[in-house]
Design a protein around this motif. Structure first.
Motif, mmCIF file in Angstrom:
data_model
loop_
_atom_site.group_PDB
_atom_site.id
_atom_site.type_symbol
_atom_site.label_atom_id
_atom_site.label_comp_id
_atom_site.label_asym_id
_atom_site.label_seq_id
_atom_site.Cartn_x
_atom_site.Cartn_y
_atom_site.Cartn_z
ATOM 1 N N LEU A 1 0.869 -1.166 0.000
ATOM 2 C CA LEU A 1 0.000 0.000 0.000
ATOM 3 C C LEU A 1 0.910 1.221 0.000
ATOM 4 O O LEU A 1 1.672 1.450 0.930
ATOM 5 C CB LEU A 1 -0.893 0.001 1.243
ATOM 6 C CG LEU A 1 -1.803 1.209 1.410
ATOM 7 C CD1 LEU A 1 -2.832 1.262 0.284
ATOM 8 C CD2 LEU A 1 -2.478 1.178 2.770
ATOM 9 N N ILE B 1 -7.998 -12.287 0.636
ATOM 10 C CA ILE B 1 -8.884 -11.196 0.216
ATOM 11 C C ILE B 1 -10.262 -11.339 0.856
ATOM 12 O O ILE B 1 -10.790 -10.387 1.423
ATOM 13 C CB ILE B 1 -8.986 -11.146 -1.323
ATOM 14 C CG1 ILE B 1 -7.626 -10.747 -1.912
ATOM 15 C CG2 ILE B 1 -10.064 -10.160 -1.761
ATOM 16 C CD1 ILE B 1 -7.529 -10.841 -3.408
ATOM 17 N N GLY C 1 -10.561 -10.638 4.652
ATOM 18 C CA GLY C 1 -10.197 -9.286 5.069
ATOM 19 C C GLY C 1 -8.798 -9.213 5.665
ATOM 20 O O GLY C 1 -8.359 -8.153 6.098
ATOM 21 N N ARG D 1 -6.498 -6.722 3.723
ATOM 22 C CA ARG D 1 -6.850 -5.325 4.004
ATOM 23 C C ARG D 1 -6.384 -4.925 5.404
ATOM 24 O O ARG D 1 -5.838 -3.841 5.603
ATOM 25 C CB ARG D 1 -8.360 -5.134 3.870
ATOM 26 C CG ARG D 1 -8.796 -3.690 3.948
ATOM 27 C CD ARG D 1 -10.301 -3.530 3.823
ATOM 28 N NE ARG D 1 -11.043 -4.342 4.777
ATOM 29 C CZ ARG D 1 -11.173 -4.040 6.076
ATOM 30 N NH1 ARG D 1 -10.592 -2.969 6.561
ATOM 31 N NH2 ARG D 1 -11.876 -4.809 6.872
ATOM 32 N N ARG D 2 -6.560 -5.823 6.391
ATOM 33 C CA ARG D 2 -6.111 -5.539 7.765
ATOM 34 C C ARG D 2 -4.599 -5.412 7.848
ATOM 35 O O ARG D 2 -4.071 -4.529 8.512
ATOM 36 C CB ARG D 2 -6.576 -6.648 8.717
ATOM 37 C CG ARG D 2 -7.882 -6.399 9.374
ATOM 38 C CD ARG D 2 -8.156 -7.384 10.484
ATOM 39 N NE ARG D 2 -7.946 -8.776 10.135
ATOM 40 C CZ ARG D 2 -8.839 -9.551 9.531
ATOM 41 N NH1 ARG D 2 -10.004 -9.051 9.175
ATOM 42 N NH2 ARG D 2 -8.572 -10.807 9.262
ATOM 43 N N HIS E 1 -5.524 -0.793 5.455
ATOM 44 C CA HIS E 1 -6.202 -0.040 4.398
ATOM 45 C C HIS E 1 -7.647 0.189 4.799
ATOM 46 O O HIS E 1 -8.374 -0.752 5.089
ATOM 47 C CB HIS E 1 -6.117 -0.819 3.081
ATOM 48 C CG HIS E 1 -6.614 -0.070 1.889
ATOM 49 N ND1 HIS E 1 -6.161 1.174 1.568
ATOM 50 C CD2 HIS E 1 -7.514 -0.407 0.936
ATOM 51 C CE1 HIS E 1 -6.757 1.577 0.449
ATOM 52 N NE2 HIS E 1 -7.587 0.634 0.064
ATOM 53 N N ALA F 1 -11.870 -0.110 0.237
ATOM 54 C CA ALA F 1 -11.929 -1.415 -0.426
ATOM 55 C C ALA F 1 -10.663 -1.628 -1.256
ATOM 56 O O ALA F 1 -10.071 -0.669 -1.768
ATOM 57 C CB ALA F 1 -13.159 -1.471 -1.331
ATOM 58 N N LEU F 2 -10.270 -2.876 -1.382
ATOM 59 C CA LEU F 2 -9.124 -3.211 -2.228
ATOM 60 C C LEU F 2 -9.555 -3.153 -3.682
ATOM 61 O O LEU F 2 -10.736 -3.356 -4.002
ATOM 62 C CB LEU F 2 -8.615 -4.607 -1.880
ATOM 63 C CG LEU F 2 -8.019 -4.759 -0.480
ATOM 64 C CD1 LEU F 2 -7.713 -6.218 -0.192
ATOM 65 C CD2 LEU F 2 -6.764 -3.927 -0.331
#
Length: 94
Positions: free
Chosen positions: A37, A69, A72, A75-76, A80, A83-84
Motif C-alpha cells: 500500500l 482477500i 479481510g 486489508r487488515r 487499508h 476497499a481493495l
C-alpha cells in the motif's frame, strides 16, 4: 563441559521469514508475493523487487489469495481503510 541436547533444533539461514496473510504459514520471503500500500493509497503487487509502502505477503497459490482477500486479512495487514482494487485478485493469480 556442556552437553548438547540431541533434540536441539538446527536452523539453516534462508533469509527473512514472512507470514502469509491467507494461510498464516511462515515461509521464506523469496517464496511469497508482496502486496504494498503506497502513500497515495494505491495497492501494488510486487514480485522480486521490494518497493516503498506498507507490505503484506501472500503465498502464490489461488487458495491463499482467495482466503487473504475474502477474510479481510490482506486489508487488515495493509491497514487499508477502503476497499481493495477489484483487479487485485487477478493480479495476484497472474
Amino acid at each position: 563441559m556442556q552437553r548438547k541436547d540431541s533434540h536441539e533444533a538446527i536452523t539453516i539461514a534462508v533469509g527473512p521469514i514472512r507470514t502469509c496473510v491467507g494461510c498464516r504459514r511462515r515461509r521464506p520471503q523469496a517464496e511469497l508475493v508482496r502486496v504494498a500500500l503506497r502513500a497515495d493509497d494505491s495497492v501494488h503487487v510486487e514480485i522480486g523487487q521490494r518497493g516503498p509502502g506498507r507490505g503484506a505477503y501472500v503465498c502464490p497459490d489461488a487458495s491463499c489469495v482467495v482466503k487473504a482477500i475474502d477474510s479481510g486479512g490482506l486489508r487488515r495487514a495493509l491497514k487499508h481503510e477502503g476497499a481493495l482494487p477489484d483487479t487485485l485478485r487477478a493480479d495476484l493469480l497472474a
